[in-house]
Design a protein around this motif. Structure first.
Motif, mmCIF file in Angstrom:
data_model
loop_
_atom_site.group_PDB
_atom_site.id
_atom_site.type_symbol
_atom_site.label_atom_id
_atom_site.label_comp_id
_atom_site.label_asym_id
_atom_site.label_seq_id
_atom_site.Cartn_x
_atom_site.Cartn_y
_atom_site.Cartn_z
ATOM 1 N N LEU A 83 0.937 -1.177 0.070
ATOM 2 C CA LEU A 83 0.097 -0.010 0.012
ATOM 3 C C LEU A 83 0.819 1.340 -0.070
ATOM 4 O O LEU A 83 1.657 1.525 0.909
ATOM 5 C CB LEU A 83 -0.848 -0.001 1.145
ATOM 6 C CG LEU A 83 -1.680 1.195 1.380
ATOM 7 C CD1 LEU A 83 -2.786 1.564 0.265
ATOM 8 C CD2 LEU A 83 -2.329 1.160 2.668
ATOM 9 N N ILE A 84 0.889 2.031 -0.954
ATOM 10 C CA ILE A 84 1.533 3.316 -1.170
ATOM 11 C C ILE A 84 0.626 4.420 -0.621
ATOM 12 O O ILE A 84 -0.344 4.661 -0.977
ATOM 13 C CB ILE A 84 1.940 3.754 -2.601
ATOM 14 C CG1 ILE A 84 2.886 2.352 -3.161
ATOM 15 C CG2 ILE A 84 2.443 4.794 -2.731
ATOM 16 C CD1 ILE A 84 3.056 2.647 -4.501
ATOM 17 N N GLY A 85 1.050 5.031 0.381
ATOM 18 C CA GLY A 85 0.231 6.212 1.154
ATOM 19 C C GLY A 85 0.399 7.450 0.598
ATOM 20 O O GLY A 85 1.066 8.386 1.212
ATOM 21 N N ASP A 86 0.053 7.405 -0.753
ATOM 22 C CA ASP A 86 0.177 8.942 -1.488
ATOM 23 C C ASP A 86 -0.960 9.829 -0.763
ATOM 24 O O ASP A 86 -0.540 10.954 -0.749
ATOM 25 C CB ASP A 86 -0.314 8.419 -2.881
ATOM 26 C CG ASP A 86 -1.664 8.121 -3.239
ATOM 27 O OD1 ASP A 86 -2.174 7.411 -2.363
ATOM 28 O OD2 ASP A 86 -2.209 8.380 -4.189
ATOM 29 N N PHE A 87 -1.918 9.493 -0.194
ATOM 30 C CA PHE A 87 -2.829 10.207 0.419
ATOM 31 C C PHE A 87 -2.180 10.605 1.934
ATOM 32 O O PHE A 87 -2.010 11.902 2.180
ATOM 33 C CB PHE A 87 -4.340 9.810 0.821
ATOM 34 C CG PHE A 87 -5.262 10.660 1.545
ATOM 35 C CD1 PHE A 87 -6.041 11.695 0.615
ATOM 36 C CD2 PHE A 87 -5.336 10.925 2.828
ATOM 37 C CE1 PHE A 87 -6.945 12.602 1.175
ATOM 38 C CE2 PHE A 87 -6.312 11.710 3.327
ATOM 39 C CZ PHE A 87 -6.991 12.500 2.655
ATOM 40 N N THR A 88 -1.821 9.767 2.746
ATOM 41 C CA THR A 88 -1.229 9.965 3.922
ATOM 42 C C THR A 88 0.125 10.865 4.233
ATOM 43 O O THR A 88 0.427 11.417 4.955
ATOM 44 C CB THR A 88 -1.339 8.756 4.735
ATOM 45 O OG1 THR A 88 -0.499 7.516 3.951
ATOM 46 C CG2 THR A 88 -2.692 8.427 5.446
ATOM 47 N N SER A 89 0.864 10.694 2.826
ATOM 48 C CA SER A 89 2.159 11.281 2.973
ATOM 49 C C SER A 89 1.927 12.838 2.866
ATOM 50 O O SER A 89 2.880 13.570 3.059
ATOM 51 C CB SER A 89 2.860 10.926 1.646
ATOM 52 O OG SER A 89 3.214 9.497 1.607
ATOM 53 N N MET A 90 0.588 13.242 2.490
ATOM 54 C CA MET A 90 0.491 14.668 2.290
ATOM 55 C C MET A 90 0.053 15.364 3.661
ATOM 56 O O MET A 90 -0.007 16.408 3.939
ATOM 57 C CB MET A 90 -0.591 15.054 1.331
ATOM 58 C CG MET A 90 -0.209 14.602 -0.127
ATOM 59 S SD MET A 90 -1.197 15.006 -1.530
ATOM 60 C CE MET A 90 -2.798 14.163 -1.080
#
Length: 408
Positions: A83-90
């Motif tokens: 799972l790549i946390g592209d939302f949580t990374s922001m």
């Protein structure tokens, strides 16, 4: 959990030993044993989740500790979700931090994620890896959905988190958006219906939030498996590029081999447990041989060849060993050289070079590193911020300057 009880057979116990090897904690082990037994009985694989925020593009051996565990679970027949946390990374993960971490831009996240997964595929089997991005379900939530999600977790529970409570007591700011990070990571487990989530020990709170939210949404709660944080080559701090004690999986075979040969004899067994694919029985037998008088260097060579072979090739590992032995066994370096002792280890490489008399200044040390002219135990040093752990090293600058440096 379902009320159905499945028999815990010797085969299930053997698989449980594989899963728990080297782990810090498995919560709850009895529940996970039942999940394994149910999967065995029904033929339905477990859904195993690993969430990673692509905050940096490069992977080092410390990152592969949890990736190795994912690969073991793949080999046991279970579904691995990368799972790549592209939302949580922001948002920015506050784990273990005493201040707010700046969020990344969408462009940074996408670039990092691409490189990160390409490197992770050197460990995981790409054909059996499900790749997901948490923006798939986080973006559609919207303001209404976010408020409804937030209503399922209390501020009191959130303040049980160690870094939040320390910052609150110390009068340091905590932004409201930081509370959203563990909440959104937990919601990932709901969206993916995960049976098991993996993470480092610093992620335990976030993983537990996922377990609680699954209960709130009427799902069977996931079990959580935490893996220890691997010490870097200095044997003191956790492996980190910023601390200069890392071994990158995209480094040259020669550099990787040399760094692995430079670790202490004690740290070597920690690396065997967390990084090697050798069985525990094989490692125990090797350790018995070393304790009986066999040269620890032989065990270190075996480990270095395994790791280099994994990320390069068997041929590259053999070539790296030959190069290393040419320098240290076949007299490619002088037998007699100045011997220097330096206290206060771990010691930064720039200080080592200055105090060993190999350079006249820090600027000269940096220049030689940038030009590829500095080696420690045969491995070219590329990071001027790296530190060396207690031990004895052959340090070289250029073709003719050598020193045997003992750090304590």
């Amino acid at each position: 959990m379902s009320q159905s009880k499945y028999a815990i057979t010797p085969e299930i116990e053997a698989k449980l030993r594989i899963v728990t090897r080297g782990c810090d904690e498995l919560l709850v082990q009895t529940e996970f044993a039942q999940k394994l037994a149910r999967s065995e009985s029904t033929g339905v694989p477990l859904r195993v989740k690993l969430g990673l925020d692509p905050t940096a593009p490069d992977i080092h051996l410390g990152h592969t500790v949890v990736l190795n565990k994912m690969r073991q679970l793949q080999d046991l027949g279970h579904t691995v979700i990368f799972l790549i946390g592209d939302f949580t990374s922001m948002i920015g993960d506050p784990s273990g931090r005493n201040n707010t971490r700046p969020p990344l831009t969408r462009e940074q996240i996408e670039a990092n994620a691409k490189t990160y997964y390409a490197q992770a595929s050197l460990v995981l089997d790409p054909a059996r890896t499900e790749i997901r991005y948490n923006s798939e379900w986080c973006d559609p939530l919207g303001a209404r959905g976010m408020i409804q999600l937030a209503s399922r977790y209390t501020v009191a529970r959130m303040m049980e988190r160690d870094d939040f409570s320390k910052r609150f007591k110390g009068g340091l700011p905590i932004s409201v958006h930081e509370f959203l990070y563990p909440l959104m990571q937990g919601y990932d487990s709901v969206a993916l219906k995960s049976d098991l989530e993996l993470g480092g020990t610093d992620q335990k709170f976030n993983l537990l939030v996922g377990r609680e939210l699954q209960k709130e949404y009427g799902q069977e709660p996931q079990c959580i498996l935490t893996m220890p944080l691997l010490e870097g080559t200095d044997g003191v701090e956790k492996m980190s590029k910023s601390k200069g004690n890392y071994i990158g999986i995209s480094e040259t075979a020669e550099s990787m081999f040399g760094k692995l040969m430079s670790i202490s004899d004690t740290l070597m067994w920690r690396y065997y447990e967390l990084l090697s694919f050798s069985s525990l029985e094989e490692i125990a037998a090797l350790r018995t041989e070393i304790e009986a008088g066999r040269n620890p260097r032989d065990a270190k060579v075996k480990l270095a060849q395994e790791i280099v072979g994994r990320f390069h090739s068997r041929q590259a590992a053999e070539a790296a060993l030959a190069s290393f032995e040419a320098r240290f066994r076949d007299g490619a370096i002088p037998e007699n050289m100045p011997e220097v002792s330096i206290g206060g280890a771990p010691v930064g490489i720039l200080k080592v070079l200055r105090e060993a008399g190999l350079v006249a200044s820090g600027a000269e040390a940096q220049r030689n590193i940038e030009q590829g002219g500095v080696r420690v135990d045969g491995a070219r040093i590329e990071d001027r911020t790296m530190s060396l752990a207690p031990g004895t090293y052959v340090v070289q600058v250029g073709k003719r300057k050598f020193a045997r440096v003992t750090l304590s």
